[in-house]
Design an enzyme around this catalytic site. Sequence first.
Site, short mmCIF file in Angstrom:
data_model
loop_
_atom_site.label_atom_id
_atom_site.label_comp_id
_atom_site.label_asym_id
_atom_site.label_seq_id
_atom_site.Cartn_x
_atom_site.Cartn_y
_atom_site.Cartn_z
N SER A 211 10.18 -10.37 77.11
CA SER A 211 9.11 -11.23 76.33
C SER A 211 8.38 -11.98 77.35
CB SER A 211 10.36 -12.16 75.24
OG SER A 211 9.36 -12.80 74.15
N ASP A 307 7.97 -4.43 67.33
CA ASP A 307 8.34 -5.54 67.88
C ASP A 307 8.53 -6.71 66.88
OD1 ASP A 307 8.56 -7.82 69.49
OD2 ASP A 307 8.09 -6.93 71.44
N HIS A 374 13.33 -6.80 69.60
CA HIS A 374 12.71 -7.56 70.60
C HIS A 374 13.68 -7.77 71.77
CE1 HIS A 374 9.76 -10.30 72.00
NE2 HIS A 374 10.47 -11.28 72.15
#
Length: 429
Positions: A211, A307, A374
Amino acid sequence: MLTGAPAIHHLLRHRWITGCRYLSAIISGFSLFIVLLLTLTSWLHKPTIKPLNPLIPLDPDLVDLTLLRNATEKNAVCLDGSLPGYHLQRGSGSGAESWVLHLQGGGWCSTVDSCSSRQETPLGSSHYMPRQALFVGILSQSSSLNPDFYNWNRVKIRYCDGGSFSGDTMVQAKNGRKLFFKGQRIWEAIIDELLSEGLGKSKQAFLTGCSAGGLATFIHCDNFRALMPKGANVKCLADAGFFLDEKDISGKRTMQSFYNEVVRLQDVGRNLPNECTKRTKPSQCFFPRELIKTIKTPFFIVNPGYDFWQIQHILVPKASDPELHWLRCKKNIHHCDSNQIYVLQGYRTSMLDALSEFQHKKDAGMFINSCYMHCQTANNITWHSPTSPRINNKTIAEAVGDWYFGRREVKDIDCPYPCNPTCYHMNFN
Ligand SMILES: *[C@@H]1O[C@H](CO)[C@@H](O)[C@H](O)[C@H]1NC(C)=O
Ligand SMILES: *[C@@H]1O[C@H](CO)[C@@H](O)[C@H](O)[C@H]1NC(C)=O
Ligand SMILES: *[C@@H]1O[C@H](CO)[C@@H](O)[C@H](O)[C@H]1NC(C)=O
């Protein structure tokens, strides 16, 4: 013991009904005594320092936090001025001179107010960080769960600057406190310390992150390679860090405005690659699509085509859906209607478009699966297990290992949702 209490009461009630009042009084008196005794003994045995309790076996997957020595004098501090930190588990055997680093993620803050609030959280201050981290997925020390990297030196670097390890300035917050945006210095100081801990003698090094930490991997990959010994095999991987500069469903450039604010507030621009910033404005160079053009080090991108962070914040941010038509769909991809799926397919197509140039690079590796997820690498469910998502029957761990060690070319792109039955889809309900 406590969960057993209702059962005892049920039993007692039953006995009372059958008439054994006397016996039940004895039992209830006795069980009260036992409960008191056990409470007392557990209280007496209550350890003051948890790791010393001999009754609870130490979890070998929990790794202690190390706060960075001398960080204050280098101005390498978290948002609130506290020391940054990392967790290190040493490698052994054939992995003793190999290092895998994982940069933690956790979004960004773009205003003085939101960054001030972040000072009171583990993402802005080591005063709030957990003292141990669970090492799973690519950080796992188990050869069955992490076949290629389990015996390497493994490091989780904590994220506490709010700007993907790349800001370098300071501002005054309204509460009178200072706000430190020192991500770049944190990055440099932590790598400096790890170099002296053995990273400086490594034969293989792998910089990864998820991320906002994946974005940091794009930003720092070439610099990381430059710091490694000559002849070392150095590669990088960004997991769920390929954030798109897409319009939201109402037509607004929500993500672009947001990145603009982050880059301006934290003065990130000067730490982004020159090659990009001389060509376009700094906030554009915070997008991986631009960053990837400048990266010379072999790079792997793991990203789901759907995502969930991007769907929830870039494609359908709250402000773009005031009537909450997307609420059910954002919580669970199986609840999206056909129009919503159509929009999601468009988002995946944009991602593949943005990756098309990268895809043709010789050293490039990719694993773009069609799951609503994610961050899949530092996660034991999605990295490598019999139930992990696969493309062509390979888990993410196998695909990444195949690429890192040159066992095959890895450019794995899944067929569109809902074709892949091995997917692990996040369910927010
Ligand atoms: C920290 O600073 C002290 C004194 O300046 C120095 O002796 C020591 O080597 C430094 N440690 C690290 C890890 O840089
Ligand atoms: C992943 O870790 C969790 C928590 O430690 C555990 O309960 C679960 O069984 C693990 N799953 C797999 C597939 O290893
Ligand atoms: C998929 O891979 C597993 C090993 O990971 C193997 O046992 C299985 O036979 C493979 N399945 C197919 C259809 O190739």
